[in-house]
Design an enzyme around this catalytic site. Structure first.
Site, mmCIF file in Angstrom:
data_model
loop_
_atom_site.group_PDB
_atom_site.id
_atom_site.type_symbol
_atom_site.label_atom_id
_atom_site.label_comp_id
_atom_site.label_asym_id
_atom_site.label_seq_id
_atom_site.Cartn_x
_atom_site.Cartn_y
_atom_site.Cartn_z
ATOM 1 N N CYS A 2 0.949 -0.997 0.459
ATOM 2 C CA CYS A 2 0.509 -0.070 -0.169
ATOM 3 C C CYS A 2 0.916 1.576 -0.599
ATOM 4 C CB CYS A 2 -0.851 0.360 0.848
ATOM 5 S SG CYS A 2 -2.328 -1.022 1.443
ATOM 6 N N ARG A 27 3.933 -0.202 -5.128
ATOM 7 C CA ARG A 27 3.609 -0.983 -3.206
ATOM 8 C C ARG A 27 2.490 -1.273 -3.146
ATOM 9 N NH1 ARG A 27 7.098 1.690 0.655
ATOM 10 N NH2 ARG A 27 4.946 0.827 2.001
ATOM 11 N N TRP A 86 -2.472 -2.782 -2.152
ATOM 12 C CA TRP A 86 -2.429 -4.162 -2.308
ATOM 13 C C TRP A 86 -3.068 -5.046 -0.926
ATOM 14 C CZ3 TRP A 86 -0.401 -8.553 0.992
ATOM 15 C CH2 TRP A 86 0.277 -8.896 0.407
ATOM 16 N N ASN A 112 -2.044 1.942 5.624
ATOM 17 C CA ASN A 112 -0.761 0.848 5.820
ATOM 18 C C ASN A 112 -0.637 -0.011 6.652
ATOM 19 O OD1 ASN A 112 1.273 -0.672 3.948
ATOM 20 N ND2 ASN A 112 2.991 1.699 3.993
ATOM 21 N N GLY A 113 -0.603 -0.817 6.350
ATOM 22 C CA GLY A 113 -0.646 -1.990 7.414
ATOM 23 C C GLY A 113 -1.527 -3.052 7.926
ATOM 24 N N GLU A 497 17.775 -17.819 -7.644
ATOM 25 C CA GLU A 497 17.522 -16.341 -8.049
ATOM 26 C C GLU A 497 17.062 -16.186 -9.508
ATOM 27 O OE1 GLU A 497 16.488 -13.788 -6.729
ATOM 28 O OE2 GLU A 497 17.004 -12.179 -7.906
ATOM 29 N N LYS A 501 13.559 -14.735 -10.282
ATOM 30 C CA LYS A 501 12.341 -13.765 -11.469
ATOM 31 C C LYS A 501 11.418 -13.706 -12.270
ATOM 32 C CE LYS A 501 13.826 -11.298 -9.996
ATOM 33 N NZ LYS A 501 14.480 -11.196 -8.538
ATOM 34 N N GLU A 504 7.963 -15.035 -10.783
ATOM 35 C CA GLU A 504 7.404 -13.628 -11.099
ATOM 36 C C GLU A 504 7.044 -12.932 -11.589
ATOM 37 O OE1 GLU A 504 9.222 -10.497 -8.133
ATOM 38 O OE2 GLU A 504 11.043 -11.916 -8.531
ATOM 39 N N HIS A 520 19.218 -36.869 -6.891
ATOM 40 C CA HIS A 520 18.865 -37.212 -6.277
ATOM 41 C C HIS A 520 16.956 -37.077 -6.648
ATOM 42 C CE1 HIS A 520 22.668 -38.555 -3.667
ATOM 43 N NE2 HIS A 520 22.460 -36.884 -4.366
ATOM 44 N N LYS A 623 6.196 -4.373 -3.905
ATOM 45 C CA LYS A 623 7.427 -4.189 -3.736
ATOM 46 C C LYS A 623 7.688 -3.967 -2.102
ATOM 47 C CE LYS A 623 11.482 -3.085 -5.342
ATOM 48 N NZ LYS A 623 11.880 -4.122 -6.100
#
Ligand code: F6R
Length: 628
Positions: A2, A27, A86, A112-113, A497, A501, A504, A520, A623
């Site tokens: 947010c 955000r 968000w 936000n939160g 990594e 990438k 996402e 294995h 983010k």
């Protein structure tokens, strides 16, 4: 999670807010809204589910840029606030979009939160006959402020906000307006970030300075549990009890150009190309009189010398940087290093004491999982060193020592330049510890530092050579259902990594494996035409590993996989086994992850683009992840 922006001044608030939200969309982008207030028209709120453009489409239209004329409050008002969401409580619909209002429509709030005790507060309000108009945890705050304001109108909005936050539990940064107070906004901060922007006859408040960087670079960082009342003339900051609070003014050292795309189609592509600069900027100034220095150190040399164990905690991409920290710190300092995802760390009761150093890595400095891991570590008396890209964020504030990465603002949701900057910062921490422990002499530290400095050039060469061919490869492989990534030693975190990438951004099934683990189990996944990306070690320094990885490539090739190999320039032995060879410059072992991850970043971005996805705003993500 947010983005919040608030404004009081002389410009048309709606335009300032929408521009601010554009820079905060990273955000959260599930829904957006603005509330503006003026002396005649009262409070006007507009909200829309979906990206910011959906909100823009329903806003009253303005004639001229910055104009403050027109028939609706939205066009006249010079006070207001905006939000990009968000979703946590309640699906991303119009009715759950912020700002939320109280029953009289006089108070509006953005948040936000998470208000953890919202269910009890909601039940209390409902018992009093209040009808709630949304499924959110946020709305209760609007009703509580309205109630407190009516009970004590002389105390004004600020007193009503103080009375309300005293009743809230959890993490909340809230901004309020009141129709009867058109010349002010009041914000409260607990945990989630909030900064004040100081302009000429105008004031801003936002989750991130990016929201007001067009107008001012002078900012004030708000601390935990502070309330700020903004009018056009200034800000008054108090704690939750009304006592004057200390704040930290600062000047933002980047400008508007850093927050723009600079001719690229996506921020992420620009940010990938900025890596030589962000590596150099992160290293700059950290070798002083032959000693590696951190940005902030509230630990004595003796306290550092007493460290006998290191934990690295981080999430996602930052965790992958942390995996690389282990190689450097163990190699240079000969002390054990454990690396753990922050969300698991505190729940398993790790063994921590004064002689433990916890290195917390976070681009945003506000990731809830990492912040809670830091708090847990400090409760157990461990020392905490933060690596962070955001000046003054909560994680560095709560740490004993800080090293900032100087990657500048990263707008693309997927971390790129901050990842490589974190890796180099981890290496700097390794050198700082090695000099403190005496496991490296000053001349050795200086040599390693110079080696790190060469990373910027090496990455610049990769960018020149590999971007175009990697784009073509990405277009070719974009229709694939899955991609596997293999690596060994420092190539293993690079494989993880690369897979993250691709997941996402391209919403593709991608997994990274330690290549030795293939036999294995994961080798069962190999089938005809499955693309497998292999990160090869150097054939020189790591000849044994190189041999072993060659065998792994043969095994997967024999089973029909399409092999994409990232290898050192001049490594001819690998050529016969690589359907696509991506050559990167020969560098030292610890720098190899930096050069090898660049093509994988480009690859993920380009596959996503070829599949028609928004590279900067992948679905379901935000983010900064400020909820656990
Ligand atoms: C992936 C990505 C995330 C972040 C993670 C931690 O591209 O960006 O995995 O790395 O959410 O974020 P910070 O570093 O802000 O703590």
């Amino acid at each position: 999670m947010c983005g919040i922006v608030g404004y009081v001044g002389w410009r048309g608030a709606q335009e300032v807010l929408v521009n601010g939200l554009r820079r905060l969309e990273y955000r959260g982008y599930d829904s957006a809204g603005v509330a503006v207030v003026d002396g005649k028209g009262g409070l006007e709120v507009h909200r829309a589910a979906g990206p910011l453009d959906n909100l823009v489409a329903v806003l009253p239209e303005d004639g001229a840029v910055g104009s403050v004329s027109g028939s609706s409050a939205a066009l006249r008002a010079t006070t207001g606030m905006g939000h990009t969401r968000w979703a946590t409580h309640g699906p991303p619909t119009d009715r759950n979009a912020h700002p939320h209002r109280d029953a009289t429509g006089k108070v509006a709030v953005v948040h936000n939160g998470i208000i953890e005790n919202f269910a009890a507060l909601r039940a209390e309000l409902e018992a009093e006959g209040v009808e709630l108009a949304s499924d959110t945890d946020t709305e209760v705050a609007a009703h509580l402020v309205a109630r407190a304001f009516s009970a004590d109108p002389d105390g004004g909005l600020t007193a009503a906000v103080r009375a309300t936050v005293a009743r809230l539990e959890g993490a909340f940064t809230l901004v309020f307006t009141h129709a009867d107070r058109p010349d002010e906004i009041v914000a409260a901060r607990r945990s989630s970030p909030l900064v004040v922007g100081v302009g000429q006859g105008e004031m801003f408040v936002a989750s991130d300075v990016a929201a007001f960087i067009d107008h001012t670079r002078d900012a004030v960082e708000l601390g935990q549990d502070q309330v700020v009342t903004l009018t056009a003339d200034g800000a008054v900051v108090t704690d939750f009890h009304g006592e004057t609070a200390r704040t930290r003014p600062f000047h933002v050292d980047w400008d508007i150009a850093a927050a723009e795309k600079g001719g690229h189609d996506f921020f992420m592509l620009k940010e990938i190309e900025e890596q030589p600069a962000s590596l150099a900027d992160t290293l700059r100034g950290h070798l002083v009189d032959g000693r590696v220095v951190l940005d902030e150190q509230r630990l004595s040399d003796q306290e550092l010398r007493d460290i006998d164990k290191v934990f690295v905690v981080a999430c996602g991409t930052a965790y992958h940087a942390g995996l690389l920290a282990k190689y450097a710190i163990e190699h240079w300092c000969r002390i054990p290093v454990e690396v753990e995802v922050a969300s698991e760390f505190r729940y398993r009761d790790p063994v921590l004491d004064r002689s433990t150093l916890v290195v917390a890595i976070s681009q945003s400095g506000e990731t809830a999982d990492t912040l809670e891991a830091v708090r847990h570590a400090r409760e157990q008396k461990a020392r905490v060193l933060a690596i962070c890209n955001t000046n003054g964020a909560q994680i560095p504030r709560e740490s004993d020592a800080v090293l900032y990465t100087h990657a500048g603002p990263e707008v693309g949701v997927a971390a790129t330049k901050t990842f490589t900057a974190q890796v180099i910062a981890c290496y700097l921490v390794g050198l700082a510890l090695a000099q403190t422990f005496g496991t490296k002499y000053a001349d050795e530290v200086a040599r390693e530092y110079a080696e790190l400095e060469s990373s910027a050039d090496a990455v610049a060469r990769v960018l020149e050579a590999v971007v175009e061919p990697t784009r073509a490869l990405a277009r070719d492989l974009a229709p694939s259902k899955a991609v596997l990534f293999l690596g060994r030693h420092v190539g293993f975190p690079v494989a993880l990594e690369g897979a993250l990438k691709l997941k996402e951004l391209a919403y593709m099934h991608a997994e990274g494996f330690a290549a030795g683990e293939l036999k294995h189990g994961p080798i069962a996944l190999i089938e005809q035409d499955l693309p497998v990306v292999v990160v090869m070690p150097s054939p020189k320094g790591r000849a044994i590993l190189h041999q072993k990885l060659l065998s792994n490539i043969r095994e997967i090739q024999a089973r029909g996989a399409r092999t994409i190999v990232v290898a050192e320039e001049g490594d001819e032995t690998v050529r016969p086994f690589a359907e696509h060879l991506i050559e990167v410059p020969a560098v030292s072992t610890l720098l190899q992850p930096l050069v090898a991850s660049i093509p994988l970043q480009v690859f993920a971005a380009e596959v996503a683009r070829a599949r028609g996805y928004d590279v900067d705003k992948p679905r379901n993500l935000a983010k900064s992840v400020t909820v656990e």
